[in-house]
Design an enzyme around this catalytic site. Structure first.
Site, PDB file in Angstrom:
ATOM      1  N   ALA A  66      44.203  22.314 -79.282  1.00 31.48           N
ATOM      2  CA  ALA A  66      45.492  22.610 -79.915  1.00 31.48           C
ATOM      3  C   ALA A  66      45.699  21.868 -81.006  1.00 31.48           C
ATOM      4  CB  ALA A  66      46.667  22.529 -78.811  1.00 31.48           C
ATOM      5  N   GLY A 111      42.176  23.107 -75.927  1.00 33.59           N
ATOM      6  CA  GLY A 111      42.647  24.543 -76.109  1.00 33.59           C
ATOM      7  C   GLY A 111      41.179  25.083 -76.377  1.00 33.59           C
ATOM      8  N   GLU A 114      39.412  25.707 -73.383  1.00 31.89           N
ATOM      9  CA  GLU A 114      40.069  26.662 -72.475  1.00 31.89           C
ATOM     10  C   GLU A 114      40.128  28.131 -72.951  1.00 31.89           C
ATOM     11  OE1 GLU A 114      43.550  24.086 -73.096  1.00 31.89           O
ATOM     12  OE2 GLU A 114      44.167  24.497 -70.995  1.00 31.89           O
ATOM     13  N   GLU A 134      42.479  16.083 -72.886  1.00 35.09           N
ATOM     14  CA  GLU A 134      44.018  16.101 -72.950  1.00 35.09           C
ATOM     15  C   GLU A 134      44.727  14.746 -72.381  1.00 35.09           C
ATOM     16  OE1 GLU A 134      42.666  18.566 -72.175  1.00 35.09           O
ATOM     17  OE2 GLU A 134      43.299  20.591 -72.989  1.00 35.09           O
TER      18      GLU A 134
END
Ligand code: COA
Length: 260
Positions: A66, A111, A114, A134
């Site tokens: 992200a 992300g 993911e 993270e």
């Protein structure tokens, strides 16, 4: 349609989506999310598209997570909303009704990992690095990583990847079942395309129901999953392609599937 952060094209039944922010290692910002949703919806609705291949532009990253500049300003409520937004988008990837193949070159972190895990299949180049870092910036995986990673590689391995936060190599990802194949970078897209074409040679509805049986069955008890499987097996028996596939086998010829 032209996109600011993605490249999107369709060719011979395959939709190619490539995240196009190489100078930011294809970090997933809000625009990427909006555009990715639009491309996926178009691929989902287009009957001519049978498989989607998802990749990242450049040599360095599939997606390095992200966009941290957007994450940095979130308060609690916005954080929860951002997590839901990512989860919904990645659920769309997982439940598109068509196989989505991640072609992973370079970093697939946070992300990015993911997103790859929400895909149906994953092919990595030898230089790929996958991870959930993270905790290094004070958060946890928020787009499904804490759930999908454990389901793909088991609880103990998922715990180590998430708690230590260190990326793993493509070969390690292959060893633990996080990716399906590891290939030289120059062969990455060709391998993804060849796998897509193998799938496309099969009966489209059977492919769709098989994905549904495996994915939804994993969320159920085995007995419930078996009932789902039996219902979907029954649905296959009502298709023209089932008649054609079985007849073609008995007549010793190749089947011609119509997707009906
Ligand atoms: N969000 C926003 N920008 C990112 C990013 C992310 N997740 N990952 C990389 N970038 C940007 C960098 O800020 C840099 O931009 P700049 O050139 O404008 O400064 C550019 O991409 C190149 O990254 P850089 O860090 O200089 O490359 P590197 O080779 O030194 O390191 C990584 C590569 C992947 C190890 C490092 O970029 C990194 O740790 N990224 C964040 C990974 C992460 O924590 N992801 C999960 C987020 S929840």
């Amino acid at each position: 349609m032209n996109y600011e952060t993605l490249l999107f094209s369709k060719h011979d039944g395959i939709a190619f989506i490539s995240i196009n922010r190489p100078s930011k290692l294809n970090a997933l910002n809000l625009t990427v999310f909006e555009e990715l949703e639009a491309c996926l919806e178009e691929a989902r609705k287009d009957k001519g598209v049978r498989v989607v291949i998802l990749s990242g532009e450049g040599e360095r990253a599939f997606a390095a997570g992200a966009d941290i500049s957007e994450l940095a300003t979130l308060d609690a409520i916005q954080g929860k909303e951002a997590s839901h937004r990512g989860q919904e988008l990645f659920d769309l990837v997982e439940n598109l009704g068509k196989p989505v193949i991640a072609a992973i070159r370079g970093y697939a972190l946070g992300g990015g990992c993911e997103l790859a895990m929400a895909c149906t299949l994953r092919i990595a180049s030898e230089d790929a690095r996958l991870g959930q870092p993270e905790v290094k910036i004070g958060i946890i995986p928020g787009y499904g990583g804490s759930q999908r990673l454990a389901r793909l590689v088991g609880k103990g391995r998922a715990m180590e990847i998430i708690l230590a936060g260190e990326p793993i190599t493509a070969h390690e990802a292959y060893r633990i079942g996080l990716v399906n194949h590891v290939v030289p970078a120059k062969d990455l897209l060709a391998t993804a395309e060849s796998l897509a074409r193998q799938i496309m040679a099969n009966a489209p509805l059977a492919v769709r129901f098989a994905m549904e049986s495996v994915s939804h069955g994993m969320e159920m008890t085995q007995q419930e999953g078996l009932r789902l499987e039996a219902s979907l097996f029954g649905l296959c028996c009502a298709t023209e392609d089932m008649k054609e596939g079985t007849r073609a086998f008995l007549e010793k010829r190749s089947p011609k599937f119509s997707g009906k």
